[in-house]
Design an enzyme around this catalytic site. Structure first.
Site, PDB file in Angstrom:
ATOM      1  N   CYS C 148      43.120  41.816  35.675  1.00 23.01           N
ATOM      2  CA  CYS C 148      43.700  42.722  34.685  1.00 23.01           C
ATOM      3  C   CYS C 148      42.634  43.428  33.850  1.00 23.01           C
ATOM      4  O   CYS C 148      42.669  44.642  33.693  1.00 23.01           O
ATOM      5  CB  CYS C 148      44.660  41.955  33.776  1.00 23.01           C
ATOM      6  SG  CYS C 148      46.185  41.499  34.624  1.00 23.01           S
ATOM      7  N   HIS C 149      41.678  42.655  33.293  1.00 21.91           N
ATOM      8  CA  HIS C 149      40.661  43.284  32.443  1.00 21.91           C
ATOM      9  C   HIS C 149      39.265  42.772  32.738  1.00 21.91           C
ATOM     10  O   HIS C 149      38.356  42.963  31.939  1.00 21.91           O
ATOM     11  CB  HIS C 149      40.999  43.053  30.950  1.00 21.91           C
ATOM     12  CG  HIS C 149      42.406  43.451  30.611  1.00 21.91           C
ATOM     13  ND1 HIS C 149      43.419  42.535  30.476  1.00 21.91           N
ATOM     14  CD2 HIS C 149      42.969  44.671  30.443  1.00 21.91           C
ATOM     15  CE1 HIS C 149      44.558  43.171  30.219  1.00 21.91           C
ATOM     16  NE2 HIS C 149      44.315  44.469  30.203  1.00 21.91           N
TER      17      HIS C 149
END
Lengths: 427, 281, 184
Positions: C148-149
């Site tokens: 995701c990040h």
């Protein structure tokens, strides 16, 4: 009496609020300073009790909805999950189920109080009609609520009542199909009843607001039926009636608690703990006790449409009561003949309730059959229902209109304070 | 006048609150006083354990209890509650009893349906996979689920106890349908099967369940003599507990609530009288 | 009737009692009302706490023989993913070597497994940044990688690079036997 407001904001915040949205003023005028007749007896505490019961039903209902599943495959189990697994779920569920019964006990006493003391008479006709509307909404809400646990009585009670609409000529069948959302009571029916059961109590709350507003225009009626003449006849609502209502509420809660904690299922029916089975009808389908009188009226008329019309007519006749009663005297305290007819009316209602619980063909007096009168034995609950139904309608449509014109009422006191000074015998 | 009205209303309420009476119904139920009855009732844990054994060994062959979980047995007030294990999922009896039962599941690797030992999180296993199978095994009749049976029958525990011990020889003149059994406490109308005096139809009805309890059928671990009577009383207590595990908590809470409400009413009464002291009304 | 006052607002000094004065009885009644309200409010609040059936699924048992060396199995626990990883000796050594390396949430590898069982890592499989499920074996440290990040976790489940603030959570668990763990 809606006189002018005596509220004086004391704090800075109150002054600020008063010029922007005078809710504190409204609350003060309605519930603190409101001039209330000083001779109200305990029959007048049921309005406050009803407001409390509406609050209790709404709060417990919203909490139950957090756990209830409105689907035919899960509804029954979700209610049992509330009873077993949700913290205090059993308490909230029993409060909601028995709260409905307590709500109806209070509303029936409240209605009978109004009938006896003439609180429906001018200038309180709209107040009365709003009350009848609340009663109708309560019945719709209670009916739909009882369907939600999806027990045998829930299901088959829904079948019987929704089938009544089929009696309407021409549109009956399509309306019934429309209401069911299918060819029988099933999941679509359950879901829409759930939605409406959640909605209607808030509609009731709105109508209650109008009801209290309509009350506050002329002010409360009182046991003498005589209008308030001066401030001397009244006391401020707080603390005189807030505390008196509080006491009455506390006693009412003792009755409520005795059901919830010691006999929570006695007002219900054992069959509703059997999951709904569309293929098996219970031996006796009985509605909840508060519908029994209307159920008796429905079954008293041998024709399906006639029964439906009579049942709805029994509620409809209430709406026009202010125009049926011709008496110039408000309170039956001073109408001895009317009092007698009223007592028989109460008895008739109780008899109708009893008849609603019985099988129509059962014998009233256990001496066996007597003789056949048209379609049923005279010694049967059908005929007892018919007699009681006849009196019910006769009371509103014949007795009250005529009595007001021909009776000789007792002398009515000059004012509310007068009988107090004379120590007149009450009731 | 007022008193007369109240008396009338009370009378009326008494009528309305009464149950609808069946015509031609069943015999009046057998009397028995249960320890859990009354506002201060309690369940006898030993009786609940015996009752569970009767259910497990006799009734569970046909009757499901889909809404009762193994962990419920170890909850406060239940047959295997142990204060050392406040979390019922840790209770060793509940875990052991659960492990004895097999429940259906899906194999997480192959996706095939399997049977695995139950855990405390599982409900009592249903002897049949669905209603059709249940009916097929019982001559078309569906053995009812017993989760809330004590609340689902008029008379509750007294009915269950009476029914289990109410199998008697049918009176002469009663034609018993094959596959059914006569029980004088089962509600029904036997007029059609009765060839005797039509004014004296025997009470009771036919049900598809044969008599189940017999002396010595279940051995009680605590040494209690295992008569059919004892088994009936114990399983009734168990089924009543299972129908409402929170019953005792409800009554205990209620006692506190009633005391509080009575005191509250007394306080409000005196408050009311004080306020109204100077007003003629 | 000299001492009975007829009037809407009775003379407060008639018998020394003003109905608005805070008499003890009114305070007592008011206090009882507050107590009643609290007693009613508590069940209404408590019913939203996890119920009996939710708490029943709060702990699970897991059979470790299902996890091959170097592999991980993901199970659902309390509604969230749980990583059960069987570490190779090399992965354990790499984790211990980095015990004192600079990292956002320093923690020795020893504190993240049960004594005597360094090969078994039991971790909640939720990235401590915003809750995504990290992928197995990815990233620069051989542990996990959150797509995701971009958070990188090492072979001990510690955050080494990326926005996550804390190491992967070690839940409460215990060995009930050499091959079985109870989690929760």
């Amino acid at each position: 009496m809606s006189g002018h407001s005596t509220y004086e904001p004391k704090t800075g915040f109150e002054r600020w609020m008063d010029t922007r949205l005078p809710v504190i003023r409204l609350a003060y005028d309605s519930v603190v300073a409101f001039p209330t007749p000083k001779n109200l007896n305990y029959w007048w505490t049921f309005g406050g009790i009803l407001a409390l019961m509406l609050g209790i039903q709404i709060v417990t209902g919203i909490v139950l909805v957090m756990h209830y599943v409105p689907h035919v495959d899960h509804a029954f189990a979700s209610v049992e999950r509330i009873m077993r697994d949700v913290n205090y779920g059993w308490l909230i569920r029993y409060m909601h189920a028995n709260g409905a019964s307590m709500f109806f006990i209070a509303v029936y006493i409240h209605i009978l109080r109004n009938l006896y003391y003439g609180s429906y008479k001018a200038p309180r006709e709209v107040l009365w009609i709003l009350g009848c509307l609340i009663y109708l909404l309560m019945m719709a809400t209670a009916f739909m609520g009882y369907v939600l646990p999806w027990g045998q009585m829930s299901f088959h009670g829904a079948v019987v009542i929704t089938n009544l609409l089929g009696a309407l000529p021409i549109v009956g069948e399509s309306i019934t199909t429309w209401l069911w959302g299918g060819f029988a009571v099933d999941n679509p029916t359950l879901n829409r009843f759930f939605s409406l059961h959640y909605l209607l109590p808030f509609v009731i709350a709105g109508v209650v607001g109008l009801h209290i507003w309509a009350l506050h225009v002329p002010g409360n009626n009182n046991p003498t039926g005589v209008n308030v003449k001066s401030a001397e006849d009244t006391v401020p609502f707080h603390p005189y009636y807030t505390v008196k209502d509080g006491f009455a509420i506390s006693v009412f809660l003792i009755l409520f608690a005795s059901f919830v904690f010691y006999n929570p299922n006695i007002l219900g029916h054992a069959d509703n703990y059997i999951p709904a089975n569309p293929l098996v009808t219970p031996a006796h389908i009985v509605p909840e006790w508060y519908f029994l009188p209307f159920y008796a009226i429905l079954r008293a008329i041998p024709d399906k449409l006639g029964g439906v019309l009579a049942m709805f007519g029994a509620i409809g006749v209430l709406f026009v009561l202010p125009w049926l009663d011709t008496s110039k005297v408000r309170s039956m305290r001073y109408r001895p003949t009317a009092k007698l007819y009223f007592l028989i009316f109460v008895l008739a209602c109780l008899v109708l309730g009893l008849c609603g619980a019985k099988l129509p063909d059962d014998h009233v007096i256990p001496i066996g059959s007597t003789f056949q009168l048209f379609d049923a034995d005279l010694n049967s609950f059908v005929w007892l229902s018919r007699i009681a139904t006849a009196y019910y309608f006769a009371y509103f449509l014949i007795v009250l209109p005529i009595l007001g014109l021909v009776e000789k009422p007792l002398p009515v006191p000059e004012s509310i304070s007068a009988p107090v000074l004379d120590n007149a015998k009450k009731d | 006048m007022l008193r007369k009205r109240i008396a009338l209303a009370a009378l009326g309420l008494a009528f309305i609150a009464g149950p609808a009476l069946a015509s031609g119904g069943s015999a009046p139920l057998r009397e028995h006083t249960w320890g859990f009855e009354g506002p201060f009732g309690k369940f006898d844990q030993a009786q609940l354990q015996r009752g569970y054994k009767v259910y497990r060994e006799v009734c569970s062959a046909c009757h499901s209890m889909d809404l009762v979980y193994f962990r419920t047995l170890a909850e406060k007030g239940g047959p295997f509650y142990d204060p050392k294990y406040p979390n019922p999922n840790d209770n060793p009896y509940a875990k052991a009893l659960a492990a004895e039962a097999q429940v259906p599941d899906i194999d997480s690797e192959t996706g095939d349906p399997i049977q695995r030992p139950a855990t405390t999180a599982d409900a009592f296993p249903n002897p049949f996979p669905n209603e059709a199978a249940a009916r097929a095994s019982n001559g078309g009749a569906m053995p009812p689920d017993l989760s809330v049976i004590a609340k689902a029958r008029s008379g509750g525990p007294r009915y269950i106890y009476s029914l289990l011990t109410g199998y008697v020889n049918p009176p002469a003149g009663l034609t018993v349908t094959p596959g059914s059994y006569y029980n004088k406490y089962f509600p029904g109308d036997l007029t059609a099967s009765w060839s005797g005096d039509p004014k004296h139809v025997p009470p009771g009805g036919f049900l598809a369940m044969p008599p189940q309890l017999a002396d010595g059928k279940v051995t009680f671990d605590d040494g209690t003599p295992s008569t059919a009577e004892q088994q009936a009383r114990d399983v009734t207590a168990f089924l009543t507990w299972a129908s409402e595990p929170k019953m005792i908590e409800r009554k205990t809470f209620g006692f506190g609530a009633m005391i509080y409400l009575v005191l509250f009413s007394v306080l409000l009464w005196f408050s009311y009288r004080r306020i109204w002291r100077n007003v003629a009304h | 009737m000299a001492d009975t006052v007829v009037g809407a607002n009775p003379d407060p000094h008639a018998s020394g009692a003003d109905p608005n004065r805070r008499d003890f009885i009114h305070i007592a009644a008011g206090a009882a009302a507050v107590g009643a309200a609290a007693a009613v409010a508590w069940p209404l609040v408590d019913q939203m706490n996890p119920s009996g059936d939710t708490l029943a699924l709060a702990s699970i048992e897991f059979d470790l023989t299902k996890v091959a060396e170097g592999q991980q199995v993901v199970v659902k626990w309390r509604g969230k993913p749980l990583f059960v990883r069987n570490r190779t000796a090399a992965q354990i050594a790499a984790a211990i070597k980095d015990d004192n390396a600079p990292m956002p949430d320093p923690e020795p590898d020893e504190a993240r497994h049960k004594p005597g069982k360094p090969e078994w890592l039991v971790l909640v499989g939720t990235c401590t940044h915003l809750g995504c499920v990290p992928t197995f074996g990815g990233g620069d440290y051989g542990g996990w990688f959150c797509p995701c990040h971009g958070s990188h976790y090492d072979t001990s489940g510690r955050i080494r690079k990326g926005p996550a603030p804390k190491n992967l959570v070690v839940p409460e668990y215990a060995f009930v036997s050499d091959t079985k763990v109870k989690i929760g």
